[in-house]
Design a protein around this motif. Structure first.
Motif, PDB file in Angstrom:
ATOM      1  N   ILE A  83       6.879   8.631  -2.732  1.00 15.70           N
ATOM      2  CA  ILE A  83       5.472   8.257  -2.538  1.00 15.70           C
ATOM      3  C   ILE A  83       4.794   8.027  -3.892  1.00 15.70           C
ATOM      4  N   LEU A  84       5.139   8.816  -4.887  1.00 17.48           N
ATOM      5  CA  LEU A  84       4.508   8.652  -6.200  1.00 17.48           C
ATOM      6  C   LEU A  84       4.890   7.336  -6.867  1.00 17.48           C
ATOM      7  N   THR A  85       6.093   6.852  -6.603  1.00 20.96           N
ATOM      8  CA  THR A  85       6.557   5.618  -7.257  1.00 20.96           C
ATOM      9  C   THR A  85       6.342   4.379  -6.389  1.00 20.96           C
ATOM     10  N   GLU A  86       5.739   4.560  -5.223  1.00 20.05           N
ATOM     11  CA  GLU A  86       5.418   3.427  -4.348  1.00 20.05           C
ATOM     12  C   GLU A  86       4.437   2.492  -5.073  1.00 20.05           C
ATOM     13  N   THR A  87       4.707   1.202  -5.017  1.00 17.03           N
ATOM     14  CA  THR A  87       3.836   0.220  -5.666  1.00 17.03           C
ATOM     15  C   THR A  87       2.527   0.085  -4.900  1.00 17.03           C
ATOM     16  N   CYS A  88       1.450   0.140  -5.631  1.00 19.69           N
ATOM     17  CA  CYS A  88       0.115  -0.016  -5.056  1.00 19.69           C
ATOM     18  C   CYS A  88      -0.326  -1.454  -5.293  1.00 19.69           C
ATOM     19  N   SER A  89      -0.633  -2.165  -4.215  1.00 14.87           N
ATOM     20  CA  SER A  89      -1.032  -3.566  -4.365  1.00 14.87           C
ATOM     21  C   SER A  89      -2.546  -3.736  -4.385  1.00 14.87           C
ATOM     22  N   GLY A  90      -3.273  -2.657  -4.235  1.00 13.99           N
ATOM     23  CA  GLY A  90      -4.730  -2.745  -4.301  1.00 13.99           C
ATOM     24  C   GLY A  90      -5.395  -1.447  -3.910  1.00 13.99           C
ATOM     25  N   LEU A  91      -6.692  -1.419  -4.130  1.00 11.52           N
ATOM     26  CA  LEU A  91      -7.522  -0.278  -3.752  1.00 11.52           C
ATOM     27  C   LEU A  91      -8.712  -0.792  -2.966  1.00 11.52           C
ATOM     28  N   ASN A  92      -9.132  -0.005  -2.010  1.00 15.94           N
ATOM     29  CA  ASN A  92     -10.362  -0.309  -1.297  1.00 15.94           C
ATOM     30  C   ASN A  92     -11.173   0.969  -1.255  1.00 15.94           C
ATOM     31  N   PHE A  93     -12.398   0.876  -1.718  1.00 13.02           N
ATOM     32  CA  PHE A  93     -13.285   2.034  -1.702  1.00 13.02           C
ATOM     33  C   PHE A  93     -14.159   1.956  -0.463  1.00 13.02           C
ATOM     34  N   ALA A  94     -14.162   3.034   0.310  1.00 15.63           N
ATOM     35  CA  ALA A  94     -14.956   3.107   1.532  1.00 15.63           C
ATOM     36  C   ALA A  94     -15.991   4.219   1.358  1.00 15.63           C
ATOM     37  N   PRO A  95     -17.111   3.914   0.698  1.00 14.52           N
ATOM     38  CA  PRO A  95     -18.078   4.968   0.383  1.00 14.52           C
ATOM     39  C   PRO A  95     -18.691   5.640   1.610  1.00 14.52           C
ATOM     40  N   GLN A  96     -18.820   4.896   2.704  1.00 19.21           N
ATOM     41  CA  GLN A  96     -19.399   5.503   3.899  1.00 19.21           C
ATOM     42  C   GLN A  96     -18.488   6.600   4.459  1.00 19.21           C
ATOM     43  N   LYS A  97     -17.178   6.475   4.240  1.00 22.88           N
ATOM     44  CA  LYS A  97     -16.215   7.488   4.682  1.00 22.88           C
ATOM     45  C   LYS A  97     -15.868   8.458   3.552  1.00 22.88           C
ATOM     46  N   GLU A  98     -16.359   8.156   2.344  1.00 24.32           N
ATOM     47  CA  GLU A  98     -16.001   8.909   1.142  1.00 24.32           C
ATOM     48  C   GLU A  98     -14.481   8.947   0.974  1.00 24.32           C
ATOM     49  N   GLN A  99     -13.868   7.755   1.122  1.00 27.27           N
ATOM     50  CA  GLN A  99     -12.425   7.649   0.998  1.00 27.27           C
ATOM     51  C   GLN A  99     -12.020   6.503   0.081  1.00 27.27           C
ATOM     52  N   ILE A 100     -10.848   6.683  -0.486  1.00 28.95           N
ATOM     53  CA  ILE A 100     -10.204   5.644  -1.266  1.00 28.95           C
ATOM     54  C   ILE A 100      -8.967   5.216  -0.484  1.00 28.95           C
ATOM     55  N   GLU A 101      -8.883   3.933  -0.174  1.00 27.41           N
ATOM     56  CA  GLU A 101      -7.725   3.407   0.529  1.00 27.41           C
ATOM     57  C   GLU A 101      -6.763   2.836  -0.513  1.00 27.41           C
ATOM     58  N   ILE A 102      -5.565   3.387  -0.545  1.00 30.99           N
ATOM     59  CA  ILE A 102      -4.525   2.887  -1.435  1.00 30.99           C
ATOM     60  C   ILE A 102      -3.679   1.913  -0.631  1.00 30.99           C
TER      61      ILE A 102
END
Length: 106
Positions: A83-102
């Motif tokens: 999981i740590l070496t999984e490639t991240c293709s983007g981030l989405n910030f969802a402030p209403q949920k107080e979450q970061i989508e990887i």
């Protein structure tokens, strides 16, 4: 491309390391990946109790630190490394949920 490890190192929430409930792993369309999210949350909740990411420079170093300082089994450490070496293709910030989508492509 950044990895999930580098995202965890670079991204903070309110100037603190992210907590498990603040991250969700999704596909590019925004659909949550429950398996990867659960694995990442487990890593944050359990393994990162033993070390601060500020002290670690790579996913490999983190796994080696956990291997030598915790009783975690080898198969668990192997999954954490994946999981740590999984490639991240983007981030989405969802402030209403107080979450970061990887975002990952799987």
């Amino acid at each position: 491309m950044p990895t999930i490890f580098s995202v965890l190192k670079q991204v903070s929430m309110n100037h603190q390391e992210v907590e498990s409930h603040q991250v969700v792993v999704t596909d590019p369309a925004g659909k949550p990946n429950g398996l990867l999210t659960d694995l990442l949350r487990d890593l944050i909740n359990n393994a990162l109790l033993f070390v601060s990411l500020k002290e670690i420079t790579s996913a490999k170093e983190l796994i080696e630190h956990l291997r030598s300082h915790t009783p975690l089994p080898i198969d668990v450490l192997s999954e954490y490394e994946k999981i740590l070496t999984e490639t991240c293709s983007g981030l989405n910030f969802a402030p209403q949920k107080e979450q970061i989508e990887i975002v990952v492509r799987r």
